[in-house]
Structure formats: structure tokens, C-alpha cells
Scaffold this active site. Structure first.
Site, PDB file in Angstrom:
ATOM      1  N   LYS A 105       0.836  -1.200   0.000  1.00  7.13           N
ATOM      2  CA  LYS A 105       0.000   0.000   0.000  1.00  7.13           C
ATOM      3  C   LYS A 105       0.881   1.264   0.000  1.00  7.13           C
ATOM      4  O   LYS A 105       2.099   1.176   0.184  1.00  7.13           O
ATOM      5  CB  LYS A 105      -0.923  -0.041   1.226  1.00  7.13           C
ATOM      6  CG  LYS A 105      -1.886  -1.241   1.206  1.00  7.13           C
ATOM      7  CD  LYS A 105      -2.797  -1.223   2.429  1.00  7.13           C
ATOM      8  CE  LYS A 105      -3.741  -2.415   2.416  1.00  7.13           C
ATOM      9  NZ  LYS A 105      -4.690  -2.386   3.574  1.00  7.13           N
TER      10      LYS A 105
ATOM     11  N   TYR B  44     -12.081  -2.802  -3.046  1.00  6.23           N
ATOM     12  CA  TYR B  44     -12.593  -2.885  -1.671  1.00  6.23           C
ATOM     13  C   TYR B  44     -14.122  -2.881  -1.625  1.00  6.23           C
ATOM     14  O   TYR B  44     -14.703  -2.505  -0.600  1.00  6.23           O
ATOM     15  CB  TYR B  44     -12.023  -1.742  -0.832  1.00  6.23           C
ATOM     16  CG  TYR B  44     -10.602  -2.007  -0.357  1.00  6.23           C
ATOM     17  CD1 TYR B  44     -10.298  -3.143   0.409  1.00  6.23           C
ATOM     18  CD2 TYR B  44      -9.563  -1.136  -0.661  1.00  6.23           C
ATOM     19  CE1 TYR B  44      -8.999  -3.399   0.845  1.00  6.23           C
ATOM     20  CE2 TYR B  44      -8.266  -1.380  -0.221  1.00  6.23           C
ATOM     21  CZ  TYR B  44      -7.995  -2.513   0.534  1.00  6.23           C
ATOM     22  OH  TYR B  44      -6.713  -2.763   0.973  1.00  6.23           O
TER      23      TYR B  44
ATOM     24  N   ASN C  96      -1.790  -0.225   7.244  1.00  2.00           N
ATOM     25  CA  ASN C  96      -1.248  -1.543   7.595  1.00  2.00           C
ATOM     26  C   ASN C  96      -0.376  -2.146   6.488  1.00  2.00           C
ATOM     27  O   ASN C  96      -0.269  -3.355   6.342  1.00  2.00           O
ATOM     28  CB  ASN C  96      -2.362  -2.487   8.057  1.00  2.00           C
ATOM     29  CG  ASN C  96      -3.384  -2.767   6.974  1.00  2.00           C
ATOM     30  OD1 ASN C  96      -3.264  -2.272   5.855  1.00  2.00           O
ATOM     31  ND2 ASN C  96      -4.370  -3.578   7.290  1.00  2.00           N
TER      32      ASN C  96
ATOM     33  N   HIS D 232      -1.669  -5.486   1.361  1.00  2.00           N
ATOM     34  CA  HIS D 232      -2.900  -6.256   1.137  1.00  2.00           C
ATOM     35  C   HIS D 232      -2.546  -7.625   0.578  1.00  2.00           C
ATOM     36  O   HIS D 232      -1.616  -7.747  -0.223  1.00  2.00           O
ATOM     37  CB  HIS D 232      -3.800  -5.529   0.122  1.00  2.00           C
ATOM     38  CG  HIS D 232      -4.882  -6.413  -0.427  1.00  2.00           C
ATOM     39  ND1 HIS D 232      -6.071  -6.618   0.238  1.00  2.00           N
ATOM     40  CD2 HIS D 232      -4.926  -7.200  -1.536  1.00  2.00           C
ATOM     41  CE1 HIS D 232      -6.799  -7.492  -0.456  1.00  2.00           C
ATOM     42  NE2 HIS D 232      -6.135  -7.851  -1.539  1.00  2.00           N
TER      43      HIS D 232
ATOM     44  N   GLU E 270      -9.326  -9.994  -7.896  1.00  2.00           N
ATOM     45  CA  GLU E 270      -8.425  -8.859  -7.711  1.00  2.00           C
ATOM     46  C   GLU E 270      -7.375  -8.780  -8.829  1.00  2.00           C
ATOM     47  O   GLU E 270      -7.050  -7.691  -9.301  1.00  2.00           O
ATOM     48  CB  GLU E 270      -7.770  -8.955  -6.322  1.00  2.00           C
ATOM     49  CG  GLU E 270      -8.815  -8.723  -5.229  1.00  2.00           C
ATOM     50  CD  GLU E 270      -8.366  -9.131  -3.824  1.00  2.00           C
ATOM     51  OE1 GLU E 270      -7.188  -9.516  -3.651  1.00  2.00           O
ATOM     52  OE2 GLU E 270      -9.205  -9.071  -2.911  1.00  2.00           O
TER      53      GLU E 270
HETATM   54  P1  GDP Z   1      -7.449  -7.443   5.362  1.00  2.00           P
HETATM   55  O1  GDP Z   1      -8.055  -8.460   4.452  1.00  2.00           O
HETATM   56  O2  GDP Z   1      -6.611  -8.051   6.445  1.00  2.00           O
HETATM   57  O3  GDP Z   1      -6.698  -6.364   4.629  1.00  2.00           O
HETATM   58  O4  GDP Z   1      -8.630  -6.719   6.161  1.00  2.00           O
HETATM   59  P2  GDP Z   1     -10.135  -6.364   5.739  1.00  2.00           P
HETATM   60  O5  GDP Z   1     -10.502  -7.002   4.445  1.00  2.00           O
HETATM   61  O6  GDP Z   1     -10.996  -6.644   6.920  1.00  2.00           O
HETATM   62  O7  GDP Z   1     -10.077  -4.787   5.576  1.00  2.00           O
HETATM   63  C1  GDP Z   1      -9.508  -4.218   4.408  1.00  2.00           C
HETATM   64  C2  GDP Z   1      -8.661  -3.041   4.808  1.00  2.00           C
HETATM   65  O8  GDP Z   1      -9.484  -2.022   5.349  1.00  2.00           O
HETATM   66  C3  GDP Z   1      -7.645  -3.320   5.917  1.00  2.00           C
HETATM   67  O9  GDP Z   1      -6.449  -3.872   5.434  1.00  2.00           O
HETATM   68  C4  GDP Z   1      -7.416  -1.937   6.491  1.00  2.00           C
HETATM   69  O10 GDP Z   1      -6.472  -1.196   5.723  1.00  2.00           O
HETATM   70  C5  GDP Z   1      -8.774  -1.298   6.329  1.00  2.00           C
HETATM   71  N1  GDP Z   1      -9.527  -1.342   7.576  1.00  2.00           N
HETATM   72  C6  GDP Z   1     -10.117  -2.426   8.152  1.00  2.00           C
HETATM   73  N2  GDP Z   1     -10.715  -2.095   9.293  1.00  2.00           N
HETATM   74  C7  GDP Z   1     -10.510  -0.756   9.463  1.00  2.00           C
HETATM   75  C8  GDP Z   1     -10.882   0.194  10.446  1.00  2.00           C
HETATM   76  O11 GDP Z   1     -11.542  -0.118  11.439  1.00  2.00           O
HETATM   77  N3  GDP Z   1     -10.478   1.488  10.247  1.00  2.00           N
HETATM   78  C9  GDP Z   1      -9.744   1.860   9.161  1.00  2.00           C
HETATM   79  N4  GDP Z   1      -9.383   3.144   9.016  1.00  2.00           N
HETATM   80  N5  GDP Z   1      -9.372   0.995   8.210  1.00  2.00           N
HETATM   81  C10 GDP Z   1      -9.750  -0.286   8.354  1.00  2.00           C
HETATM   82 MG    MG Z   2      -9.661  -8.382   3.152  1.00  2.00          MG
END
Ligand code: GDP
Ligand code: MG
Length: 131
Positions: free
Chosen positions: A9, A49, A112, A115, A126
Site C-alpha cells: 500500500k 474494496y 497496515n 494487502h 483482484e
Molecule cells: P485485510 O483483508 O486483512 O486487509 O482486512 P479487511 O478485508 O478486513 O479490511 C480491508 C482493509 O481495510 C484493511 O487492510 C485496512 O487497511 C482497512 N480497515 C479495516 N478495518 C478498518 C478500520 O476499522 N479502520 C480503518 N481506518 N481501516 C480499516
Molecule cells: Mg480483506
């Protein structure tokens, strides 16, 4: 051979972690099939997303992903999807184990670093969005 989609990212690119991160996947034994430094458009970020479109953080997430270049990759190897996720760590870097990418380099869920696709079907979807 299984393929997965991994993307460093904008925070990871800006912090010059491309070499460090790709090296971890290579050392693990995954192959880099394709890689490109890309600037995501708002449309691509929203499509990528899509599953989170109703979440309160969606706007912030799209803004962040489009804030600078990302380093998008297709990795291949046995169980590439789950192996890459294991190397990446938990969604929240604060609860991610040291030794994982997010555990070593991240601090907040909003930034974080990286991805990785969560399933073979997500990886196919994707890859078709980004490449
Ligand atoms: P991943 O698959 O581990 O990347 O996680 P998810 O699919 O649940 O979420 C996608 C992305 O959204 C995450 O990698 C974070 O960058 C972002 N994200 C998830 N939860 C939060 C949150 O509570 N706050 C914010 N700002 N970003 C979030
Ligand atoms: Mg995810």
C-alpha cells in the site's frame, strides 16, 4: 500453481519497504509472476474494496489507497493465498505477531502496509481488477 494478489500500500511504498517485503515472499519460496508500481484510480480502489463499501472507514480507505503509488504483485506457489496471508499477519498490525510483515512494520489498522487476497476466488477477482 495457485496464484494470489498482493499489494504494498502507499505507506509501504513511501517508507521504501518494497525490497524488504518482496524479499520475504521470495525467501519463503513464492514466485513473483508479475509486479508493477501503479497509481490506483478511485474506481479501481472502490472496486477492489467493494465488500467494505458500507463500512464507516470506506471513504478513508479509498482515499488512502489512492494517495500514492502501490506496488501490485501476482505471486504463485503451493497454497500461495494462505501462505501470503500468514506472512502478512493480522489486519490490525497492533495485534499482529512480530515476524509478520504487519507485525514488524505497522502500527495502525488504517495504515497496515500491505494487502493480500483472502481466498482463491478473491485472488482471481483482484488480479483481473489490477492487471
Ligand atoms: P485485510 O483483508 O486483512 O486487509 O482486512 P479487511 O478485508 O478486513 O479490511 C480491508 C482493509 O481495510 C484493511 O487492510 C485496512 O487497511 C482497512 N480497515 C479495516 N478495518 C478498518 C478500520 O476499522 N479502520 C480503518 N481506518 N481501516 C480499516
Ligand atoms: Mg480483506
Amino acid at each position: 500453481m495457485e496464484k494470489t494478489f498482493v499489494m504494498i500500500k502507499p505507506d509501504g511504498v513511501q517508507r521504501r519497504l518494497i525490497g524488504e517485503i518482496t524479499s520475504r515472499f521470495e525467501k519463503k519460496g513464492l514466485n513473483i509472476v508479475k509486479a508493477e508500481l501503479l497509481q490506483a484510480t478511485e474506481d479501481i480502489a472502490k472496486e477492489h474494496y467493494g465488500e467494505h463499501s458500507d463500512k464507516p472507514f470506506f471513504g478513508e480507505l479509498v482515499e488512502f489507497i489512492t494517495s500514492g503509488p502501490v506496488f501490485a504483485m501476482i505471486l504463485s506457489g503451493e497454497n500461495a493465498v494462505s501462505v501470503a496471508r500468514t506472512l502478512i499477519g493480522e489486519t490490525n498490525p497492533a495485534s499482529s505477531q512480530p515476524g509478520t510483515i504487519r507485525g514488524d512494520y505497522g502500527l495502525t489498522v488504517g495504515k497496515n502496509i500491505i494487502h493480500g487476497s483472502d481466498a482463491v476466488e478473491s485472488a482471481e477477482r483482484e488480479i483481473s481488477i489490477w492487471f
